[in-house]
Motif scaffolding. Structure first.
Motif, PDB file in Angstrom:
ATOM      1  N   LEU A  75     -11.616 -23.338   5.782  1.00 42.79           N
ATOM      2  CA  LEU A  75     -10.750 -24.499   5.962  1.00 42.79           C
ATOM      3  C   LEU A  75      -9.282 -24.121   6.088  1.00 42.79           C
ATOM      4  O   LEU A  75      -8.487 -24.856   6.655  1.00 42.79           O
ATOM      5  N   ILE A  76      -8.901 -22.997   5.512  1.00 44.61           N
ATOM      6  CA  ILE A  76      -7.538 -22.484   5.671  1.00 44.61           C
ATOM      7  C   ILE A  76      -7.646 -21.062   6.186  1.00 44.61           C
ATOM      8  O   ILE A  76      -8.355 -20.246   5.605  1.00 44.61           O
ATOM      9  N   ARG A  77      -6.985 -20.761   7.255  1.00 38.94           N
ATOM     10  CA  ARG A  77      -7.013 -19.407   7.820  1.00 38.94           C
ATOM     11  C   ARG A  77      -5.583 -18.963   8.103  1.00 38.94           C
ATOM     12  O   ARG A  77      -4.828 -19.646   8.786  1.00 38.94           O
ATOM     13  N   LEU A  78      -5.221 -17.820   7.535  1.00 35.95           N
ATOM     14  CA  LEU A  78      -3.911 -17.226   7.775  1.00 35.95           C
ATOM     15  C   LEU A  78      -4.110 -16.036   8.713  1.00 35.95           C
ATOM     16  O   LEU A  78      -4.988 -15.211   8.474  1.00 35.95           O
ATOM     17  N   GLN A  79      -3.281 -15.933   9.742  1.00 38.37           N
ATOM     18  CA  GLN A  79      -3.446 -14.872  10.728  1.00 38.37           C
ATOM     19  C   GLN A  79      -2.111 -14.229  11.037  1.00 38.37           C
ATOM     20  O   GLN A  79      -1.101 -14.919  11.180  1.00 38.37           O
ATOM     21  N   TRP A  80      -2.088 -12.872  11.112  1.00 36.08           N
ATOM     22  CA  TRP A  80      -0.891 -12.222  11.618  1.00 36.08           C
ATOM     23  C   TRP A  80      -1.080 -11.927  13.097  1.00 36.08           C
ATOM     24  O   TRP A  80      -2.152 -11.531  13.541  1.00 36.08           O
ATOM     25  N   THR A  81      -0.034 -12.167  13.878  1.00 29.60           N
ATOM     26  CA  THR A  81      -0.102 -11.982  15.327  1.00 29.60           C
ATOM     27  C   THR A  81       0.783 -10.830  15.785  1.00 29.60           C
ATOM     28  O   THR A  81       0.846 -10.550  16.978  1.00 29.60           O
ATOM     29  N   GLU A  82       1.467 -10.176  14.851  1.00 32.93           N
ATOM     30  CA  GLU A  82       2.176  -8.922  15.094  1.00 32.93           C
ATOM     31  C   GLU A  82       1.738  -7.943  14.012  1.00 32.93           C
ATOM     32  O   GLU A  82       1.429  -8.348  12.885  1.00 32.93           O
ATOM     33  N   ASP A  83       1.708  -6.641  14.330  1.00 32.73           N
ATOM     34  CA  ASP A  83       1.081  -5.700  13.406  1.00 32.73           C
ATOM     35  C   ASP A  83       1.783  -5.565  12.062  1.00 32.73           C
ATOM     36  O   ASP A  83       1.175  -5.140  11.088  1.00 32.73           O
ATOM     37  N   ARG A  84       3.077  -5.933  11.974  1.00 29.74           N
ATOM     38  CA  ARG A  84       3.777  -5.840  10.692  1.00 29.74           C
ATOM     39  C   ARG A  84       4.053  -7.205  10.063  1.00 29.74           C
ATOM     40  O   ARG A  84       4.791  -7.304   9.084  1.00 29.74           O
ATOM     41  N   ALA A  85       3.464  -8.249  10.612  1.00 31.27           N
ATOM     42  CA  ALA A  85       3.624  -9.578  10.027  1.00 31.27           C
ATOM     43  C   ALA A  85       2.843  -9.681   8.720  1.00 31.27           C
ATOM     44  O   ALA A  85       1.857  -8.965   8.511  1.00 31.27           O
ATOM     45  N   LYS A  86       3.300 -10.565   7.830  1.00 34.71           N
ATOM     46  CA  LYS A  86       2.690 -10.696   6.503  1.00 34.71           C
ATOM     47  C   LYS A  86       2.505 -12.175   6.153  1.00 34.71           C
ATOM     48  O   LYS A  86       3.336 -12.758   5.453  1.00 34.71           O
ATOM     49  N   PRO A  87       1.440 -12.807   6.619  1.00 39.07           N
ATOM     50  CA  PRO A  87       1.207 -14.203   6.224  1.00 39.07           C
ATOM     51  C   PRO A  87       0.973 -14.291   4.713  1.00 39.07           C
ATOM     52  O   PRO A  87       0.298 -13.451   4.137  1.00 39.07           O
ATOM     53  N   ALA A  88       1.529 -15.319   4.105  1.00 42.74           N
ATOM     54  CA  ALA A  88       1.488 -15.405   2.643  1.00 42.74           C
ATOM     55  C   ALA A  88       1.415 -16.846   2.174  1.00 42.74           C
ATOM     56  O   ALA A  88       1.840 -17.781   2.880  1.00 42.74           O
ATOM     57  N   LEU A  89       0.884 -17.017   0.989  1.00 42.84           N
ATOM     58  CA  LEU A  89       1.027 -18.245   0.219  1.00 42.84           C
ATOM     59  C   LEU A  89       2.027 -17.947  -0.881  1.00 42.84           C
ATOM     60  O   LEU A  89       1.857 -16.982  -1.619  1.00 42.84           O
ATOM     61  N   ALA A  90       3.074 -18.753  -0.977  1.00 31.05           N
ATOM     62  CA  ALA A  90       4.151 -18.457  -1.933  1.00 31.05           C
ATOM     63  C   ALA A  90       4.427 -19.649  -2.834  1.00 31.05           C
ATOM     64  O   ALA A  90       4.222 -20.799  -2.452  1.00 31.05           O
ATOM     65  N   TRP A  91       4.871 -19.329  -4.052  1.00 33.60           N
ATOM     66  CA  TRP A  91       5.251 -20.337  -5.025  1.00 33.60           C
ATOM     67  C   TRP A  91       6.736 -20.180  -5.337  1.00 33.60           C
ATOM     68  O   TRP A  91       7.225 -19.060  -5.548  1.00 33.60           O
ATOM     69  N   ALA A  92       7.457 -21.306  -5.376  1.00 36.99           N
ATOM     70  CA  ALA A  92       8.891 -21.291  -5.647  1.00 36.99           C
ATOM     71  C   ALA A  92       9.201 -22.195  -6.832  1.00 36.99           C
ATOM     72  O   ALA A  92       8.460 -23.136  -7.130  1.00 36.99           O
ATOM     73  N   ASP A  93      10.307 -21.883  -7.526  1.00 34.51           N
ATOM     74  CA  ASP A  93      10.699 -22.712  -8.666  1.00 34.51           C
ATOM     75  C   ASP A  93      11.493 -23.924  -8.199  1.00 34.51           C
ATOM     76  O   ASP A  93      11.626 -24.188  -6.997  1.00 34.51           O
ATOM     77  N   GLU A  94      12.044 -24.687  -9.160  1.00 35.45           N
ATOM     78  CA  GLU A  94      12.744 -25.928  -8.820  1.00 35.45           C
ATOM     79  C   GLU A  94      13.989 -25.703  -7.986  1.00 35.45           C
ATOM     80  O   GLU A  94      14.511 -26.627  -7.351  1.00 35.45           O
ATOM     81  N   LYS A  95      14.477 -24.449  -7.958  1.00 36.85           N
ATOM     82  CA  LYS A  95      15.647 -24.119  -7.151  1.00 36.85           C
ATOM     83  C   LYS A  95      15.276 -23.521  -5.798  1.00 36.85           C
ATOM     84  O   LYS A  95      16.156 -23.127  -5.030  1.00 36.85           O
TER      85      LYS A  95
END
Length: 296
Positions: A75-95
């Motif tokens: 249902l969720i697919r992350l793909q890199w389309t350049e050899d040095r790309a880095k698809p990510a899931l990230a978490w950030a704080d309130e700032k």
């Protein structure tokens, strides 16, 4: 509905009618009819699309994870389309500061580094350290390997109210290794705690215990300590002990001298002691005998 996130861009196909831009439609949280609410530009560095505040995606499937059918349940697919790309899931704080991420990629940012080929869990370094607030790989699992060499970095591993277990099938050696780390995540063993692959033939036989010593080149040298699981016999320098303690050597050293106060001094059967004049043996509880020592 299938959600595709490609190289950091969120593409959502919604059968709600798209007129003049990407919209998202749902009922409001209070149960009333909700009007279509547009995505907005994210205020985070790098921009992107932002889902309206406090809304969520609900994904479900009745498909199987089958390679030949294209893994229809992804249902969720992350793909890199350049050899040095880095698809990510990230978490950030309130700032909006990054605090954690899950990243999968093939090549490192630095072309001089070896390919990473892993998925990693990353968290920030301390805010007052040398690499303040920088995301740092804590746990990584490589891909394109038949047996994945899982690694941690700058991390302690604690088992609280549980068991740290090294298990294996019949005929498989189970090792817990202490190794030297070198450039490129190369490791060279120095010591191993081992349960060997000896067949478990009944009567508690098999799966014997070893402490294994390795050379500078990482080659196994010998087994300084061995314990047979059936009788509990301990071998020093051998793996076939015939008694409770079986030493493959030409001497045993007791470093400190001891002189029993008398032949009825406190002692347990089998205790040995020595001083400048005698060798003492406790032959029964609180009963000592001695033999004189002579020069030759």
């Amino acid at each position: 509905m299938k959600l595709h996130i490609i190289a950091g861009t969120l593409l959502v196909g919604l059968v709600a009618g798209i007129a003049g831009g990407i919209v998202y439609a749902s009922e409001s949280r209070d149960g009333g009819g909700g009007a279509a609410a547009p995505f907005v530009e994210s205020p985070l560095p790098g921009g992107g699309l932002q889902v309206p505040h406090n809304e969520r995606f609900h994904l479900s499937t009745d498909q199987k994870w089958v390679y030949s059918e294209g893994h229809l349940s992804d249902l969720i697919r992350l793909q890199w389309t350049e050899d040095r790309a880095k698809p990510a899931l990230a978490w950030a704080d309130e700032k909006g500061m990054d605090k954690a991420a899950i990243v999968a990629h093939a090549k490192a940012n630095d072309p001089n580094q070896a390919d990473h080929n892993h998925i990693s869990i990353e968290t920030t370094m301390s805010p007052d350290g040398e690499q303040a607030n920088q995301l740092f790989t804590r746990f990584e699992i490589p891909f394109d390997q038949d047996v994945a060499d899982i690694r941690t970095h700058s991390s302690n591993f604690n088992v609280v109210d549980g068991i740290l277990r090294v298990a294996g099938s019949e005929g498989v050696t189970r090792d817990f290794q202490f190794a030297k780390t070198e450039k490129g995540n190369v490791t060279t063993p120095r010591w191993a705690i081992r349960s060997d692959a000896t067949e478990e033939s009944g009567a508690d036989a098999g799966s014997n215990f070893h402490i294994v010593r390795y050379s500078d080149a990482g080659e196994a040298l010998d087994t300084p300590l061995f314990i047979a699981r059936d009788a509990g016999n301990v071998g020093i320098g051998n793996t076939d002990p015939a008694s409770k303690l079986d030493v493959d050597g030409d001497s045993i050293r007791i470093r400190r001298a001891k002189t029993p106060a008398s032949s009825s001094a406190e002692g347990k059967v089998g205790e040995l002691a020595w001083d400048n004049g005698y060798l003492y043996i406790c032959v029964a509880e609180n009963t000592w005998k001695r033999a004189a020592l002579e020069s030759w």
